[in-house]
Design an enzyme around this catalytic site. Structure first.
Site, PDB file in Angstrom:
ATOM      1  N   LYS A 130      48.272-112.114 -23.644  1.00 48.48           N
ATOM      2  CA  LYS A 130      46.785-112.241 -23.076  1.00 48.48           C
ATOM      3  C   LYS A 130      45.959-112.999 -24.038  1.00 48.48           C
ATOM      4  CE  LYS A 130      43.217-110.120 -22.340  1.00 48.48           C
ATOM      5  NZ  LYS A 130      42.153-111.157 -22.522  1.00 48.48           N
ATOM      6  N   GLU A 174      30.614-103.182 -38.231  1.00 52.50           N
ATOM      7  CA  GLU A 174      31.101-104.403 -38.527  1.00 52.50           C
ATOM      8  C   GLU A 174      30.199-105.266 -37.902  1.00 52.50           C
ATOM      9  OE1 GLU A 174      34.603-105.775 -36.321  1.00 52.50           O
ATOM     10  OE2 GLU A 174      35.353-106.622 -38.191  1.00 52.50           O
ATOM     11  N   GLU A 186      45.435-104.052 -35.016  1.00 52.24           N
ATOM     12  CA  GLU A 186      44.921-104.591 -36.083  1.00 52.24           C
ATOM     13  C   GLU A 186      43.261-104.833 -35.673  1.00 52.24           C
ATOM     14  OE1 GLU A 186      46.224-105.275 -38.885  1.00 52.24           O
ATOM     15  OE2 GLU A 186      48.138-105.405 -38.570  1.00 52.24           O
TER      16      GLU A 186
HETATM   17  P1  NAD Z   1      37.701-107.559 -28.231  1.00 50.32           P
HETATM   18  O1  NAD Z   1      38.553-105.910 -28.679  1.00 50.32           O
HETATM   19  O2  NAD Z   1      36.607-107.461 -27.806  1.00 50.32           O
HETATM   20  O3  NAD Z   1      38.771-108.358 -27.522  1.00 50.32           O
HETATM   21  C1  NAD Z   1      40.281-108.331 -27.975  1.00 50.32           C
HETATM   22  C2  NAD Z   1      41.049-108.792 -26.724  1.00 50.32           C
HETATM   23  O4  NAD Z   1      41.317-107.451 -26.123  1.00 50.32           O
HETATM   24  C3  NAD Z   1      40.639-109.681 -25.909  1.00 50.32           C
HETATM   25  O5  NAD Z   1      41.576-110.534 -25.531  1.00 50.32           O
HETATM   26  C4  NAD Z   1      40.083-108.802 -24.849  1.00 50.32           C
HETATM   27  O6  NAD Z   1      40.071-109.657 -23.640  1.00 50.32           O
HETATM   28  C5  NAD Z   1      41.035-107.990 -24.778  1.00 50.32           C
HETATM   29  N1  NAD Z   1      40.527-106.369 -24.095  1.00 50.32           N
HETATM   30  C6  NAD Z   1      39.130-106.154 -24.112  1.00 50.32           C
HETATM   31  N2  NAD Z   1      39.003-105.010 -23.300  1.00 50.32           N
HETATM   32  C7  NAD Z   1      40.378-104.512 -23.016  1.00 50.32           C
HETATM   33  C8  NAD Z   1      40.770-103.549 -22.428  1.00 50.32           C
HETATM   34  N3  NAD Z   1      40.092-102.468 -22.144  1.00 50.32           N
HETATM   35  N4  NAD Z   1      42.266-103.327 -22.645  1.00 50.32           N
HETATM   36  C9  NAD Z   1      43.041-104.368 -23.111  1.00 50.32           C
HETATM   37  N5  NAD Z   1      42.780-105.357 -23.533  1.00 50.32           N
HETATM   38  C10 NAD Z   1      41.162-105.552 -23.517  1.00 50.32           C
HETATM   39  O7  NAD Z   1      37.684-108.028 -30.018  1.00 50.32           O
HETATM   40  P2  NAD Z   1      37.170-109.295 -30.296  1.00 50.32           P
HETATM   41  O8  NAD Z   1      35.843-109.674 -30.027  1.00 50.32           O
HETATM   42  O9  NAD Z   1      37.994-110.558 -29.520  1.00 50.32           O
HETATM   43  O10 NAD Z   1      37.768-109.834 -31.729  1.00 50.32           O
HETATM   44  C11 NAD Z   1      36.660-109.229 -32.787  1.00 50.32           C
HETATM   45  C12 NAD Z   1      37.316-108.310 -33.434  1.00 50.32           C
HETATM   46  O11 NAD Z   1      38.652-108.501 -33.910  1.00 50.32           O
HETATM   47  C13 NAD Z   1      36.659-107.871 -34.500  1.00 50.32           C
HETATM   48  O12 NAD Z   1      36.517-106.498 -34.729  1.00 50.32           O
HETATM   49  C14 NAD Z   1      37.376-108.017 -35.744  1.00 50.32           C
HETATM   50  O13 NAD Z   1      37.568-107.568 -36.765  1.00 50.32           O
HETATM   51  C15 NAD Z   1      38.918-107.732 -35.068  1.00 50.32           C
HETATM   52  N6  NAD Z   1      39.996-108.399 -35.797  1.00 50.32           N
HETATM   53  C16 NAD Z   1      41.000-107.684 -36.344  1.00 50.32           C
HETATM   54  C17 NAD Z   1      41.897-108.380 -37.096  1.00 50.32           C
HETATM   55  C18 NAD Z   1      42.784-107.788 -37.942  1.00 50.32           C
HETATM   56  O14 NAD Z   1      44.105-108.483 -38.219  1.00 50.32           O
HETATM   57  N7  NAD Z   1      42.689-106.604 -38.214  1.00 50.32           N
HETATM   58  C19 NAD Z   1      41.928-110.026 -37.079  1.00 50.32           C
HETATM   59  C20 NAD Z   1      40.953-110.496 -36.301  1.00 50.32           C
HETATM   60  C21 NAD Z   1      40.023-110.000 -35.435  1.00 50.32           C
END
Ligand code: NAD
Length: 487
Positions: free
Chosen positions: A174, A385, A250
């Site tokens: 997804k 963050e 992650e």
């Molecule tokens: P997010 O958590 O808002 O979204 C990530 C994904 O989760 C999206 O595809 C979203 O549609 C989905 N999602 C949202 N709500 C959900 C739910 N209730 N159930 C299942 N899936 C759901 O994060 P983002 O804004 O896309 O990404 C930024 C974040 O990702 C930052 O916190 C960043 O630090 C983190 N990040 C971590 C790593 C790592 O390797 N540790 C790498 C890149 C980004």
């Protein structure tokens, strides 16, 4: 010119619209113009993708792994070939400058690597239980879901799907609602690579319904997630409430860089600036907290950092060459980063440079590189963050104090230490509560074969070329009773 794409869902080998025809609008964050209507995967679509993956699993997992590898290799070639188009699609989705697009090559290298990595999947055998021969088998879990973020989308698309597929699992990816276009083009390439129907499914949409449904789905046996801590917690909860699927998380970071006075200061300035500037600060492991050893070197570091951070930035339309600073990914991200900057101005530190959303040359969500100095540790910009080009620089007096402030956080993704004293470097590296430590280097420096993942609230589990397949494999113990031989 922007490549035109009419994004579809890939379900059971077919490129389709959402079953209820629902779409959501995607806007270019550099211009705020609408660029696409993207299918919003419904509950029915999500269930159909999982059902297709489940049906495809027996045949896919039974294949000779060299045959599975062939599909991965074809996809790697297609990804490289389509790099310019994928770069443009990412630029108009989440604002990555095309000059800084490396993602299709990185994704291709994952498919190529895992295509050759299957001999690593091995069990063990022993004669340590008298009267028996014992062995373990490593077997695919079944249907794997991958839920990915928007900041480096194709990298996560590949780093999760490639190890899952080569291990014999079938997959539902997804993609993020903020960066669905390049991934939708990759879905077309997956079809072109000829994967058998159902083996590799790709959904676009929001957390609700499709993400949440994947997390709750009884037929999804492992879920690999990269994204925010908030969503990670929801996924963990959903897995616990349903089938206890194996969850890899992650999550976010608040990464410290510790600069001792004996460090190569020019290198430290250059690399720590790059860490927080690249991708407009939208990097999980960006060093957003910098601590420099008190004294003349600290004053020089702060001045040099603020100068470099403000001057290396070339903002502009991410579709143009020569640009290295795109907009924040969308209005929500922009408003969130600007709110943190306003908080920062009241947070007790000094604003050294930046602080405004005035880099705008194209009508988009651009944020100035922003440096705060000596913000108290309790301020929200020190604890949460920000995910933007915003950094604080403080000083420390002793090695012990440096370790204490670095560890005073619920995050633990990447920490850096700059010093020429190897004993101190190793003492500090050992004491840092962080899944990754850079010595005389900082993020995004990482090694492909090294485990990547977070301590504390930055995640659970590890990914990496020698590690990711474990997230998608079960271990079965078999013991075989052997009758005493009549000699
Ligand atoms: P997010 O958590 O808002 O979204 C990530 C994904 O989760 C999206 O595809 C979203 O549609 C989905 N999602 C949202 N709500 C959900 C739910 N209730 N159930 C299942 N899936 C759901 O994060 P983002 O804004 O896309 O990404 C930024 C974040 O990702 C930052 O916190 C960043 O630090 C983190 N990040 C971590 C790593 C790592 O390797 N540790 C790498 C890149 C980004």
């Amino acid at each position: 010119m922007v490549a035109i794409i009419s994004p579809k869902l890939l379900i059971n080998g077919e490129l389709v619209d959402a079953s209820d025809k629902k779409t959501f609008a995607l806007y270019n964050p550099a211009t705020r113009e609408k660029v696409a209507d993207v299918p919003e995967a419904s509950a029915q679509d999500t269930n159909a993708a999982v059902a297709a993956a489940k049906a495809a699993f027996p045949a896919w997992s039974a294949l000779n792994p060299t045959v599975r590898a062939g599909y991965l290799k074809k996809l790697a070639v297609l990804l490289r070939t389509h790099t310019p188009e994928l770069a443009r699609l990412e630029a108009v989705s989440m604002g990555r400058p095309i000059d800084q697009f490396f993602d299709s090559y990185a994704a291709a290298s994952h498919y190529d690597h895992y295509a050759e990595a299957w001999p690593q999947i091995q069990g063990q055998a022993s004669l340590h239980t008298p009267g028996y021969v014992t062995m373990t088998l490593r077997q695919p879990v079944g249907v794997v879901a991958a839920i990915i973020p928007w900041n480096v989308p194709l990298l996560f698309f590949a780093s999760k799907s490639a190890p899952a597929l080569i291990s014999g699992n079938t997959v539902v990816v997804k993609t993020s609602e903020k960066a669905p276009l390049a991934a939708a083009r990759v879905a077309e390439l997956v079809q072109e690579a000829g994967f058998p129907p159902g083996v590799f499914n790709v959904l676009s949409g929001h957390g609700l319904p499709s993400g949440n449904l994947l997390a709750r789905h009884m037929d999804v046996r492992a879920l690999s997630f990269t994204g925010s801590g908030r969503t990670g917690r929801l996924i963990q909860e959903a897995a616990a409430q349903t089938n206890l699927k194996k969850v890899t998380l992650e999550l976010g970071g608040k990464s410290p860089a510790l600069i001792f006075a004996d460090a190569d200061m020019d290198k430290a300035v250059e690399e720590t600036v790059n860490s927080i500037q690249w991708n407009s600060g939208q990097v999980c492991m960006a060093n957003s907290r910098i601590y420099v050893e008190h004294g003349a070197a600290a004053d020089a570091f702060k001045a040099a950092f603020a100068r470099r951070f403000a001057t290396i930035v070339k903002p502009g339309d991410p579709l143009q060459t020569g640009i290295n600073h795109g907009p924040q990914a969308d209005e929500v991200q922009y408003k969130s980063v600007m709110a943190y900057i306003e908080e920062g101005k009241k947070g007790g530190g000094a604003l050294a440079t930046g602080g405004k959303g005035t880099l705008d040359t194209t009508g988009g969500y651009f944020v100035e590189p922003t440096v705060f100095i000596d913000t108290p540790e309790s301020a929200s910009i020190m604890r949460e963050e920000i995910f933007g080009p915003v950094v604080n620089i403080s000083t420390f007096a002793t090695e012990q104090e440096a370790i204490q402030v670095a560890n005073d956080t619920e995050f633990g993704l990447y920490a850096a230490v700059y010093t020429k004293d190897i004993s101190r470097a190793m003492r500090v590296a050992k004491a840092l509560e962080s899944g990754y430590v850079g010595v005389n280097c900082t993020s995004p420096s990482t090694g492909h074969d090294m485990p990547f993942g977070g301590y504390k609230g930055s995640g659970q589990g590890r990914e990496g070329w020698l590690h990711s397949m474990d997230n998608f494999l079960e271990t079965k113990s078999i013991m075989i009773k052997v009758d005493e031989a009549k000699l």
